[in-house]
Write a protein that holds these residues in place. Structure first.
Motif, PDB file in Angstrom:
ATOM      1  N   GLN A   1       8.677 -33.219  22.904  1.00  0.00           N
ATOM      2  CA  GLN A   1       8.947 -34.249  21.896  1.00  0.00           C
ATOM      3  C   GLN A   1       9.459 -35.525  22.563  1.00  0.00           C
ATOM      4  OE1 GLN A   1      11.730 -32.248  19.221  1.00  0.00           O
ATOM      5  NE2 GLN A   1      10.071 -32.018  17.737  1.00  0.00           N
ATOM      6  N   VAL A   2       9.222 -36.659  21.887  1.00  0.00           N
ATOM      7  CA  VAL A   2       9.639 -37.966  22.372  1.00  0.00           C
ATOM      8  C   VAL A   2      10.505 -38.627  21.307  1.00  0.00           C
ATOM      9  CG1 VAL A   2       8.829 -40.267  23.040  1.00  0.00           C
ATOM     10  CG2 VAL A   2       7.542 -38.243  23.729  1.00  0.00           C
ATOM     11  N   LEU A   3      11.604 -39.224  21.742  1.00  0.00           N
ATOM     12  CA  LEU A   3      12.466 -40.004  20.855  1.00  0.00           C
ATOM     13  C   LEU A   3      12.123 -41.469  21.040  1.00  0.00           C
ATOM     14  CD1 LEU A   3      14.972 -40.448  18.998  1.00  0.00           C
ATOM     15  CD2 LEU A   3      16.329 -40.561  21.102  1.00  0.00           C
ATOM     16  N   SER A   4      11.763 -42.130  19.968  1.00  0.00           N
ATOM     17  CA  SER A   4      11.569 -43.577  19.991  1.00  0.00           C
ATOM     18  C   SER A   4      12.309 -44.140  18.789  1.00  0.00           C
ATOM     19  CB  SER A   4      10.079 -43.946  19.949  1.00  0.00           C
ATOM     20  OG  SER A   4       9.484 -43.477  18.761  1.00  0.00           O
ATOM     21  N   GLN A   5      12.346 -45.442  18.712  1.00  0.00           N
ATOM     22  CA  GLN A   5      13.008 -46.062  17.570  1.00  0.00           C
ATOM     23  C   GLN A   5      12.100 -47.125  16.991  1.00  0.00           C
ATOM     24  OE1 GLN A   5      16.605 -46.875  19.711  1.00  0.00           O
ATOM     25  NE2 GLN A   5      17.674 -45.247  18.637  1.00  0.00           N
ATOM     26  N   THR A   6      12.077 -47.169  15.686  1.00  0.00           N
ATOM     27  CA  THR A   6      11.224 -48.088  14.945  1.00  0.00           C
ATOM     28  C   THR A   6      12.101 -48.979  14.079  1.00  0.00           C
ATOM     29  OG1 THR A   6       9.490 -46.414  14.870  1.00  0.00           O
ATOM     30  CG2 THR A   6       9.323 -48.213  13.281  1.00  0.00           C
TER      31      THR A   6
ATOM     32  N   HIS B   1      13.406 -51.003  23.856  1.00  0.00           N
ATOM     33  CA  HIS B   1      14.494 -50.126  24.294  1.00  0.00           C
ATOM     34  C   HIS B   1      14.674 -48.980  23.307  1.00  0.00           C
ATOM     35  CE1 HIS B   1      16.689 -52.445  21.276  1.00  0.00           C
ATOM     36  NE2 HIS B   1      17.565 -51.469  21.287  1.00  0.00           N
ATOM     37  N   VAL B   2      15.363 -47.965  23.750  1.00  0.00           N
ATOM     38  CA  VAL B   2      15.761 -46.867  22.883  1.00  0.00           C
ATOM     39  C   VAL B   2      17.224 -46.577  23.181  1.00  0.00           C
ATOM     40  CG1 VAL B   2      14.972 -45.053  24.468  1.00  0.00           C
ATOM     41  CG2 VAL B   2      15.166 -44.556  22.026  1.00  0.00           C
ATOM     42  N   GLU B   3      18.004 -46.391  22.124  1.00  0.00           N
ATOM     43  CA  GLU B   3      19.413 -46.043  22.253  1.00  0.00           C
ATOM     44  C   GLU B   3      19.572 -44.574  21.903  1.00  0.00           C
ATOM     45  OE1 GLU B   3      21.225 -50.362  20.869  1.00  0.00           O
ATOM     46  OE2 GLU B   3      21.579 -48.613  19.616  1.00  0.00           O
ATOM     47  N   PHE B   4      20.427 -43.868  22.643  1.00  0.00           N
ATOM     48  CA  PHE B   4      20.602 -42.446  22.367  1.00  0.00           C
ATOM     49  C   PHE B   4      21.952 -41.967  22.875  1.00  0.00           C
ATOM     50  CE2 PHE B   4      18.600 -42.915  26.458  1.00  0.00           C
ATOM     51  CZ  PHE B   4      19.296 -42.029  27.276  1.00  0.00           C
TER      52      PHE B   4
ATOM     53  N   TYR C   1      15.494 -48.958  28.946  1.00  0.00           N
ATOM     54  CA  TYR C   1      14.602 -50.102  28.837  1.00  0.00           C
ATOM     55  C   TYR C   1      13.826 -50.180  30.135  1.00  0.00           C
ATOM     56  CZ  TYR C   1      13.206 -55.031  28.373  1.00  0.00           C
ATOM     57  OH  TYR C   1      12.492 -56.199  28.287  1.00  0.00           O
ATOM     58  N   GLY C   2      12.553 -50.529  30.073  1.00  0.00           N
ATOM     59  CA  GLY C   2      11.761 -50.607  31.293  1.00  0.00           C
ATOM     60  C   GLY C   2      10.985 -51.904  31.387  1.00  0.00           C
ATOM     61  N   TRP C   3      10.724 -52.347  32.627  1.00  0.00           N
ATOM     62  CA  TRP C   3       9.954 -53.565  32.854  1.00  0.00           C
ATOM     63  C   TRP C   3       9.366 -53.518  34.264  1.00  0.00           C
ATOM     64  CZ3 TRP C   3      15.178 -53.171  32.867  1.00  0.00           C
ATOM     65  CH2 TRP C   3      15.842 -53.549  34.018  1.00  0.00           C
ATOM     66  N   THR C   4       8.419 -54.374  34.531  1.00  0.00           N
ATOM     67  CA  THR C   4       7.856 -54.495  35.867  1.00  0.00           C
ATOM     68  C   THR C   4       8.668 -55.501  36.671  1.00  0.00           C
ATOM     69  OG1 THR C   4       6.324 -56.208  35.128  1.00  0.00           O
ATOM     70  CG2 THR C   4       5.508 -53.956  35.109  1.00  0.00           C
ATOM     71  N   ARG C   5       8.559 -55.439  37.963  1.00  0.00           N
ATOM     72  CA  ARG C   5       9.318 -56.357  38.826  1.00  0.00           C
ATOM     73  C   ARG C   5       8.988 -57.820  38.560  1.00  0.00           C
ATOM     74  NH1 ARG C   5      11.583 -53.682  43.679  1.00  0.00           N
ATOM     75  NH2 ARG C   5      10.935 -51.528  43.538  1.00  0.00           N
ATOM     76  N   ASP C   6       7.713 -58.082  38.206  1.00  0.00           N
ATOM     77  CA  ASP C   6       7.328 -59.473  37.964  1.00  0.00           C
ATOM     78  C   ASP C   6       7.373 -59.857  36.484  1.00  0.00           C
ATOM     79  OD1 ASP C   6       5.141 -58.159  36.946  1.00  0.00           O
ATOM     80  OD2 ASP C   6       3.686 -59.129  38.254  1.00  0.00           O
ATOM     81  N   SER C   7       7.930 -58.986  35.657  1.00  0.00           N
ATOM     82  CA  SER C   7       8.105 -59.229  34.218  1.00  0.00           C
ATOM     83  C   SER C   7       6.796 -59.469  33.466  1.00  0.00           C
ATOM     84  CB  SER C   7       9.063 -60.403  33.979  1.00  0.00           C
ATOM     85  OG  SER C   7      10.340 -60.082  34.470  1.00  0.00           O
TER      86      SER C   7
END
Length: 68
Positions: free
Chosen positions: A39-44, A24-27, A12-18
């Motif tokens: 290739q990229v793994l994402s979740q829908t 998120h992606v689970e793997f 999961y990613g975010w900026t310092r100031d939100s």
């Protein structure tokens, strides 16, 4: 850090100031082993199944859709 078999990881990613964040992606190591270079793994979220499902796509397609 080496990934361990059988462990569920969540990224999961975010900026310092939100002011910006990602979904998120689970793997697991096993699921990542199916990816090929470029290739990229994402979740829908699939409403009919009420769950997130893996989506594997070329990086170029991912970038065109998500970074436009």
């Amino acid at each position: 850090m080496a990934l361990k078999p059988g462990v569920l990881y969540v990224a999961y990613g975010w900026t310092r100031d939100s002011t910006w964040y990602t979904g998120h992606v689970e793997f697991t190591l096993e699921r990542l082993s199916n990816l090929k270079p470029g290739q990229v793994l994402s979740q829908t979220y699939v409403e009919a199944n009420d769950r997130f499902e893996d989506r594997v796509q070329p990086y170029s397609q991912f970038a065109a859709e998500k970074c436009a």
